[in-house]
Design an enzyme around this catalytic site. Structure first.
Site, PDB file in Angstrom:
ATOM      1  N   ASP A   1      42.344  35.718  44.144  1.00 37.76           N
ATOM      2  CA  ASP A   1      40.897  35.542  44.230  1.00 37.76           C
ATOM      3  C   ASP A   1      40.162  35.936  42.959  1.00 37.76           C
ATOM      4  O   ASP A   1      39.134  35.337  42.625  1.00 37.76           O
ATOM      5  CB  ASP A   1      40.352  36.367  45.407  1.00 37.76           C
TER       6      ASP A   1
ATOM      7  N   GLU B   1      41.498  33.367  39.952  1.00 38.09           N
ATOM      8  CA  GLU B   1      41.232  31.951  40.205  1.00 38.09           C
ATOM      9  C   GLU B   1      39.767  31.661  40.502  1.00 38.09           C
ATOM     10  O   GLU B   1      39.350  30.497  40.457  1.00 38.09           O
ATOM     11  CB  GLU B   1      42.107  31.453  41.361  1.00 38.09           C
TER      12      GLU B   1
ATOM     13  N   LEU C   1      35.747  38.021  40.818  1.00 42.83           N
ATOM     14  CA  LEU C   1      35.269  38.963  41.826  1.00 42.83           C
ATOM     15  C   LEU C   1      33.810  39.322  41.602  1.00 42.83           C
ATOM     16  O   LEU C   1      33.009  39.372  42.537  1.00 42.83           O
ATOM     17  CB  LEU C   1      36.139  40.221  41.797  1.00 42.83           C
ATOM     18  N   GLY C   2      33.441  39.583  40.341  1.00 45.44           N
ATOM     19  CA  GLY C   2      32.059  39.949  40.043  1.00 45.44           C
ATOM     20  C   GLY C   2      31.075  38.851  40.384  1.00 45.44           C
ATOM     21  O   GLY C   2      29.968  39.113  40.872  1.00 45.44           O
TER      22      GLY C   2
ATOM     23  N   TYR D   1      36.628  36.409  53.762  1.00 38.86           N
ATOM     24  CA  TYR D   1      36.658  37.866  53.797  1.00 38.86           C
ATOM     25  C   TYR D   1      35.535  38.478  52.970  1.00 38.86           C
ATOM     26  O   TYR D   1      35.036  37.872  52.013  1.00 38.86           O
ATOM     27  CB  TYR D   1      37.998  38.393  53.271  1.00 38.86           C
TER      28      TYR D   1
END
Length: 650
Positions: A304, A307, A310-311, A388
């Protein structure tokens, strides 16, 4: 009442520290410089803009008032090709620009939306949905999933997505309760066209609603009384831009498109001296591998962070909902595909929490208790990654310990099941009629650039052994802690062993405590796991970091991500397995710890339709770093009913 609760946002007027996150003006300037260069075309897309961090030596010696160059790393795509640029903000120039061959850049949110639109407009897809009784495309969700790498069809010569499909039965419905099974779709994200479409099997769409809004769940509990957290004199921490001090802790906050929250230059003040502990710490990668071997679901293995980022998926937090108490927020700024500045308001939350007893002893001869209450500083951010939601929390304690916790919540990934499939799914749990929540794991890798009392450290493995019976153990009761210095990268590839009490400590062999031992900090594992996938599983080639809980490498500025810089559609082997193949020495040098936290999620009914928080993490704790309990000087707590001290003898 909450009028006494305030939420302040740190918005520095200017850059006061070389590791401050990029400002909105800096992002706009970098975009302007790239756009104005001859390498920019009308089809160029911005993937990410990240601060190019100055050399560690320059940061270490930085003094207020100094000026260090601010440079921006830019990743772009153009016609399926990936490019890297380096921008000098002060010089307003493009320092370098080059194509990165053999890779695919991460997939931004805008491409995911365009992928959904392309699939919905594809006539064979519309016909497949009509076969399932769905005619309103506005109620269809097409989730773009990275293609990964499984065969040569997934080679980076094409920029691909393999979407999954869900449908709502109303505009406010939870679509993940209604997966559309049996469709194999491949989208070329460069052409934004469906290049492969197969309607493999007509599977009934699960019909039961999976809604979780307050208005959907019936009467709410009537007996929950207000809980107020007050600090009439304000919090105990101080902020100067992104610089934070609290209870002898001292650190700087950063934020990037890929990692989210970053901790820089973490130290602890001891007897008038700020002693370094960490140079840099962040979530460096994550992956969620699913355990269903069926044709359309064995590919559910997304890195995640590498690819997508996150930020960029981080939430803007809300007072009283995500954070409670005397809160301070920090903003960050990113860019979208077109280069427009994308504010992330209130993306980092900081506050204090009471966490019970810090230390206590009652002298039974006099019946006099001595007790101190523990308080911790919480620094956190939340990211919504597909179905999620993940909360990443850093807890600073008054005894010099630093805890990392991941809170997992959100919605489980689901699939439809055929009526003739087994009543109890082997690879998941039925959470509604015809709806299987697939068994899976979560792995998070934390990169910790250590600096325990200086830049030259070593790593020691510690576990407890029973002394064999004999002259040294005549009564059979003896056991001891065995320490082994890890001298190479290969020796440092380890897994947890809770039955032996295994942990690892980072020591500085050049600094000693009052007993003559090297000062150190230890990494104390919590709940953890390793993959259940067989070694032949394709995703493991791209995520080998999950096969070990601990890796250690000597610091190198380009070694930042455990699965490599560009894991999207990568054949595998990049990152930690590639670097550590050289088996470099890791003794008495600048060491980097890579710690992988694993969660095995055997899905359950109670996790549906939205999952209660599950917590995992680890602790960094001083071991011989201080000469005695560093929390002895914490003030006595008052008794709230009369304001007097809890210590009867005081």
């Amino acid at each position: 009442m909450t009028d006494h609760v305030t939420a302040h946002t740190a918005s520095p007027a200017g850059i006061s520290y070389p590791l401050d996150p990029l400002s909105a003006d800096e992002i706009a300037a970098a975009v302007r410089i790239v756009r104005g260069s001859e390498v920019f075309t009308t089809s160029t897309r911005f993937i990410s803009l990240t601060l190019h961090e100055p050399p560690k030596e320059s940061v270490r010696s930085f003094q207020p008032g100094q000026t260090l160059a601010r440079e921006v790393e830019v990743i772009l795509t153009d016609q399926g090709k990936t490019y890297e640029a380096l921008v000098d903000l002060a010089g307003e120039r493009l320092v370098s620009f080059a194509q990165v061959s053999g890779v695919q850049a991460p997939i931004p949110f805008e491409e995911a939306i365009e992928c959904e639109e392309a699939v919905k407009a594809y006539p064979p897809f519309q016909e497949a949905m009509r076969r399932r009784g769905i005619t309103d495309m506005d109620l269809v969700w097409v989730d773009s999933w990275p293609a990964g790498y499984y065969t040569t069809d997934d080679a980076v010569s094409r920029r691909l997505s393999r979407p999954l499909v869900f449908v709502r039965f109303g505009p406010e419905e939870n679509g993940y309760a209604h997966p559309v099974e049996g469709l194999h779709i491949v989208v070329d994200l460069t052409a934004m066209q469906v290049v492969r479409f197969e309607d493999l099997k007509l599977v009934p769409i699960p019909q039961e609603a999976g809604n979780y809004r307050a208005e959907d769940v019936g009467p709410l509990r009537p007996d929950l009384k207000p809980l107020e957290i007050t600090q009439p004199e304000g919090p105990s921490f101080q902020m100067d831009g992104y610089h934070v001090t609290w209870q002898k802790w001292d650190f700087h906050l950063g934020f990037t498109h890929r990692e989210g929250l970053v901790l820089h230059r973490v130290g602890y003040e001891d007897q008038g001296r700020l002693r370094p502990v960490l140079s840099r710490m962040s979530v460096a990668e994550m992956i969620v591998p699913y355990g269903d071997p069926s044709a359309l679901h064995y590919r559910r293995n997304v890195l995640d962070e590498g690819e997508h980022g996150l930020g960029v998926q981080a939430n803007s937090l809300e007072l009283g909902c995500d954070c409670l108490g005397e809160i301070r927020y920090f903003d960050a700024y990113l860019a979208d595909c077109k280069g427009n500045v994308m504010p992330k308001k209130n993306v980092i939350c900081m506050h204090e929490e009471d966490v019970g007893v810090l230390w206590k002893h009652t002298e039974f001869r006099t019946d006099v208790p001595h007790v101190r209450r523990s308080r911790r500083l919480v620094v956190s951010f939340f990211a919504t990654v597909g179905v999620y939601d993940y909360g990443f929390y850093w807890y600073f304690y008054q005894d010099g310990s630093l805890e990392v916790e991941v809170k997992l919540t959100g919605i489980m990934s689901t699939r439809g099941v055929l009526p003739d499939e087994p009543e109890k799914p082997k690879y998941g749990t039925l959470v509604a009629p015809g709806l299987n929540a697939i068994i899976h794991q979560h792995f998070f890798n934390f990169r910790m650039d250590m600096e325990v009392d200086g830049p030259r450290n070593s790593v020691v493995e510690v576990h407890v052994e029973a002394e064999p019976e004999g002259p040294q153990n005549p009564y059979g009761n003896a056991f001891f802690a065995r320490e082994t210095v890890l001298r190479t990268e290969e020796e440092a590839q380890q897994v947890i062993d809770p039955l032996s009490g295994r942990y690892w400590k980072v020591v500085n062999p050049h600094v000693h405590n009052r007993m003559g031992e090297a000062v150190g900090y230890k990494l104390m594992p919590g709940e953890n796991a390793v993959p259940f996938a067989q070694p032949s599983a394709a995703f493991l080639k791209r995520a080998q970091f999950t096969t070990r809980n601990l890796w250690v490498t000597p610091y190198h500025p380009q070694e930042r991500y455990p699965a490599g810089a560009y894991p999207n559609q990568h054949v595998g082997g990049a990152g930690l397995p590639e670097w550590t193949a050289a088996n470099r020495g890791i003794e008495d040098t600048n060491v980097v710890l890579w710690y992988t936290v694993g969660v095995t999620h055997v899905t359950r009914l109670e996790d549906w339709p939205v999952m209660p928080v599950r917590r995992v993490g680890f602790m960094l704790a001083p071991t011989g770093f201080f000469d005695r309990n560093p929390a002895l000087d914490v003030p006595l707590p008052p008794r709230h009913h009369d304001g007097e001290s809890c210590n009867h003898s005081a």
